[in-house]
Design a protein around this motif. Sequence first.
Motif, short mmCIF file in Angstrom:
data_model
loop_
_atom_site.label_atom_id
_atom_site.label_comp_id
_atom_site.label_asym_id
_atom_site.label_seq_id
_atom_site.Cartn_x
_atom_site.Cartn_y
_atom_site.Cartn_z
N TYR A 145 111.21 113.00 48.35
CA TYR A 145 110.34 114.22 47.96
C TYR A 145 109.51 114.65 49.32
N GLY A 146 109.54 116.08 49.40
CA GLY A 146 108.76 116.46 50.47
C GLY A 146 109.75 117.27 51.32
N GLU A 147 111.00 116.79 51.60
CA GLU A 147 111.90 117.32 52.35
C GLU A 147 112.58 118.58 51.64
N GLU A 148 113.42 119.44 52.24
CA GLU A 148 114.27 120.46 51.76
C GLU A 148 115.46 119.55 51.16
N VAL A 149 116.10 120.22 50.27
CA VAL A 149 117.29 119.87 49.80
C VAL A 149 118.27 120.88 49.58
N THR A 150 119.47 120.71 49.93
CA THR A 150 120.45 121.85 49.67
C THR A 150 121.35 121.37 48.63
N ILE A 156 116.20 124.26 48.69
CA ILE A 156 114.95 124.63 48.16
C ILE A 156 113.80 123.42 48.68
N PRO A 157 112.48 123.77 48.51
CA PRO A 157 111.57 122.54 48.61
C PRO A 157 111.65 121.35 47.77
N THR A 158 111.12 120.30 47.84
CA THR A 158 111.02 119.15 47.17
C THR A 158 109.51 118.99 47.02
#
Length: 171
Positions: A145-150, A156-158
Amino acid sequence: MRDFVQSMDDTLPGKFEITREGIVHDLTVPTKQHELTVLRLRKRLEKVMPEELVAHTGEPDVMVIAEADMEGDGAFDPRTLVAAVEIVSRSNPENDWAGKIRDYPLLGIPVYAIFDPRTGSGAVFTDIHPTPAGPRYATRKDFVYGEEVTIAEWTIPTDGLPRYADDGTAY
């Protein structure tokens, strides 16, 4: 089995799922953290996806599907899903981390994303390939959490996703 699950959905508390082992009845009610995560992920996905796609909540927690594929009678065809997103429940984490990792490629769901509020992390599974035990995901990309995820084609941001605390509260 599908007819039974549909007939019981509004009759008994909890939720029903069809797995390889049979029908699973989860009596637990989703927590605020679980439902808030579903809401935030749905909104974030819909901001970046084309208009003809929706991030629909239900079973799975969030399914990315063309609105046109939602029309008509009967259950959703899992092969029409672009992606499935699950939020790990505190009471049954192995359902998302084991059972669905096995079952979703069998159903032909090309992308499976797991968000785990227990640990503030998750993974995205892609690239279904055949194995002696049946279709499996070949690629796993972990995130915190805190990273972007594809997920599929959309990043999207987490940040700001709720976590489960040891005492059952959010933090």
